[in-house]
Write a protein that holds these residues in place. Structure first.
Motif, PDB file in Angstrom:
ATOM      1  N   ASP A 133      -1.627  10.382   1.304  1.00  0.00           N
ATOM      2  CA  ASP A 133      -1.998  10.367  -0.114  1.00  0.00           C
ATOM      3  C   ASP A 133      -1.400   9.157  -0.821  1.00  0.00           C
ATOM      4  O   ASP A 133      -2.106   8.367  -1.436  1.00  0.00           O
ATOM      5  N   ARG A 134      -0.087   9.027  -0.726  1.00  0.00           N
ATOM      6  CA  ARG A 134       0.638   7.927  -1.351  1.00  0.00           C
ATOM      7  C   ARG A 134       1.838   7.580  -0.484  1.00  0.00           C
ATOM      8  O   ARG A 134       2.298   8.400   0.304  1.00  0.00           O
ATOM      9  N   LEU A 230      -3.638  -2.902   3.182  1.00  0.00           N
ATOM     10  CA  LEU A 230      -3.336  -1.561   2.674  1.00  0.00           C
ATOM     11  C   LEU A 230      -4.425  -1.049   1.729  1.00  0.00           C
ATOM     12  O   LEU A 230      -4.885  -1.760   0.833  1.00  0.00           O
ATOM     13  N   THR A 231      -4.815   0.192   1.948  1.00  0.00           N
ATOM     14  CA  THR A 231      -5.792   0.861   1.069  1.00  0.00           C
ATOM     15  C   THR A 231      -5.173   2.078   0.391  1.00  0.00           C
ATOM     16  O   THR A 231      -5.789   2.657  -0.502  1.00  0.00           O
ATOM     17  N   VAL A 232      -3.974   2.478   0.816  1.00  0.00           N
ATOM     18  CA  VAL A 232      -3.289   3.634   0.258  1.00  0.00           C
ATOM     19  C   VAL A 232      -2.407   3.181  -0.905  1.00  0.00           C
ATOM     20  O   VAL A 232      -1.682   2.183  -0.783  1.00  0.00           O
ATOM     21  N   PRO A 233      -2.444   3.863  -2.059  1.00  0.00           N
ATOM     22  CA  PRO A 233      -1.543   3.504  -3.160  1.00  0.00           C
ATOM     23  C   PRO A 233      -0.087   3.520  -2.698  1.00  0.00           C
ATOM     24  O   PRO A 233       0.383   4.506  -2.124  1.00  0.00           O
ATOM     25  N   THR A 234       0.619   2.418  -2.947  1.00  0.00           N
ATOM     26  CA  THR A 234       1.950   2.229  -2.376  1.00  0.00           C
ATOM     27  C   THR A 234       2.920   1.694  -3.420  1.00  0.00           C
ATOM     28  O   THR A 234       2.575   0.799  -4.198  1.00  0.00           O
ATOM     29  N   LEU A 235       4.113   2.252  -3.436  1.00  0.00           N
ATOM     30  CA  LEU A 235       5.203   1.751  -4.273  1.00  0.00           C
ATOM     31  C   LEU A 235       6.213   1.071  -3.354  1.00  0.00           C
ATOM     32  O   LEU A 235       6.703   1.681  -2.404  1.00  0.00           O
ATOM     33  N   ALA A 254       4.371  -7.504  -1.792  1.00  0.00           N
ATOM     34  CA  ALA A 254       3.609  -6.782  -2.818  1.00  0.00           C
ATOM     35  C   ALA A 254       2.471  -7.626  -3.381  1.00  0.00           C
ATOM     36  O   ALA A 254       1.424  -7.106  -3.762  1.00  0.00           O
ATOM     37  N   ALA A 255       2.667  -8.934  -3.413  1.00  0.00           N
ATOM     38  CA  ALA A 255       1.647  -9.825  -3.967  1.00  0.00           C
ATOM     39  C   ALA A 255       0.390  -9.899  -3.095  1.00  0.00           C
ATOM     40  O   ALA A 255      -0.645 -10.394  -3.546  1.00  0.00           O
ATOM     41  N   LEU A 256       0.472  -9.391  -1.880  1.00  0.00           N
ATOM     42  CA  LEU A 256      -0.654  -9.478  -0.952  1.00  0.00           C
ATOM     43  C   LEU A 256      -1.700  -8.395  -1.151  1.00  0.00           C
ATOM     44  O   LEU A 256      -2.787  -8.478  -0.576  1.00  0.00           O
ATOM     45  N   SER A 257      -1.383  -7.376  -1.938  1.00  0.00           N
ATOM     46  CA  SER A 257      -2.328  -6.267  -2.101  1.00  0.00           C
ATOM     47  C   SER A 257      -2.246  -5.685  -3.503  1.00  0.00           C
ATOM     48  O   SER A 257      -1.146  -5.458  -4.027  1.00  0.00           O
ATOM     49  N   ASP A 258      -3.418  -5.415  -4.087  1.00  0.00           N
ATOM     50  CA  ASP A 258      -3.425  -4.782  -5.411  1.00  0.00           C
ATOM     51  C   ASP A 258      -3.152  -3.282  -5.313  1.00  0.00           C
ATOM     52  O   ASP A 258      -3.099  -2.596  -6.329  1.00  0.00           O
TER      53      ASP A 258
END
Length: 302
Positions: A133-134, A230-235, A254-258
């Motif tokens: 999920d996250r 990455l397609t999963v919401p990530t912190l 982190a700059a590599l994926s929205d």
């Protein structure tokens, strides 16, 4: 103690639940993954804080903590034949996690992973995206290849892994010296000694093998691609004063994926969840969209 066989190796796992049960209670599952040389022990206090909303699953990765080979108490002992055939590539540890979830009948979870465990989790997020999920990645990032520096690291790391006499555990203050490089704020002695014990008892093959897979030319080439996919919401959380995986490495990842939300916790190093737990818990709860359950207060009339 609970164990389950995954890919021919016994893996230790435990549940942290609000009710104190050793089985899940039906809440969403939050899985915690430790870093190199450690075990699930250092996640226990964090997991308890989330047990109001989640059934928290902690486990020791293959070759670490209580998921060791048991052929000898010596850290120089070779792992059993079935384990020796296993890869120490990060992808193989991601497959171990998938096998663990299968064995426990878990289809979909959230993840919180630290350091080497965060690299394992990143592979898992891309290999098994439909099962998450996250995700929270604590102290992770990307780095550039430097042949001279890497070779020096391998030499030093090999020496450290090979010469780990158990007697070190009995020396006064050695736990503080051991943890000093990882911390900006000191931890209670019991936690530091637990870290030292896990390091001393880690399987030789796993401890050395993962040094070469975590810090390698391949990792510098592959990990940026994995973060970008990455397609999963990530912190992604970094410690401001972390010298193991500096915050800038996390910022670059982190700059590599929205899909990645990036946060730095001030005045912490490689263990922000233990050095500043209140800030860490607040950030993770906000990301997961959960708040602390307040006990109900019954009103009365006079």
């Amino acid at each position: 103690m609970s164990y389950v066989s995954v890919n021919g190796f016994n893996h230790y796992y435990e549940w942290v639940t609000e009710a104190g049960t050793q089985e899940p209670t039906g809440k969403p599952v939050f899985v915690f993954i430790h870093g190199w040389g450690g075990s699930a022990r250092y996640w226990e206090s964090t997991a308890r804080e989330f047990s109001d909303r989640f059934d928290c699953l902690l486990y020791d990765m293959r070759g670490f903590g209580r998921s060791r080979s048991n052929v000898s108490e010596s850290p120089l002992a070779e792992p059993p034949e079935t384990a020796a055939e296993l890869s120490y590539e990060l992808e193989s540890y991601a497959d171990d996690l998938a096998g663990l979830l299968d064995a426990l009948g878990l289809q979909r979870v959230s993840l919180n992973a630290h350091s080497m465990g965060a690299s394992v989790a990143t592979f898992f997020l891309n290999l098994y995206a439909d099962r998450v999920d996250r995700a929270v990645l604590t102290c992770s990032g990307i780095f550039e290849y430097d042949e001279k520096a890497f070779n020096a690291f391998y030499k030093f790391g090999g020496y450290v892994v090979k010469f780990r006499p158990r007697l070190l555990y009995g020396l006064p203050f050695i736990d503080r010296l051991f943890m000093q490089r990882f911390l900006h704020r000191p931890l209670p002695t019991a936690i530091s000694r637990s870290f030292l014990n896990d390091f001393l008892m880690a399987d030789y093959g796993a401890a050395l093998g993962t040094i070469f897979t975590c810090v390698s030319k391949k990792a510098t080439e592959v990990m940026p691609q994995e973060f970008a996919r990455l397609t999963v919401p990530t912190l992604l959380i970094s410690g401001e004063r972390d010298i193991i995986i500096p915050a800038e490495m996390g910022r670059q990842a982190a700059a590599l994926s929205d899909k990645i939300q990036y946060v730095v916790i001030p005045d912490t190093a490689h263990f922000p969840m233990l050095e500043d737990p209140s800030t860490y818990l607040q950030l993770v709860r906000e990301f997961l969209g959960v708040s602390i359950v307040q006990p109900s207060v019954a009103s009365s009339r006079e």
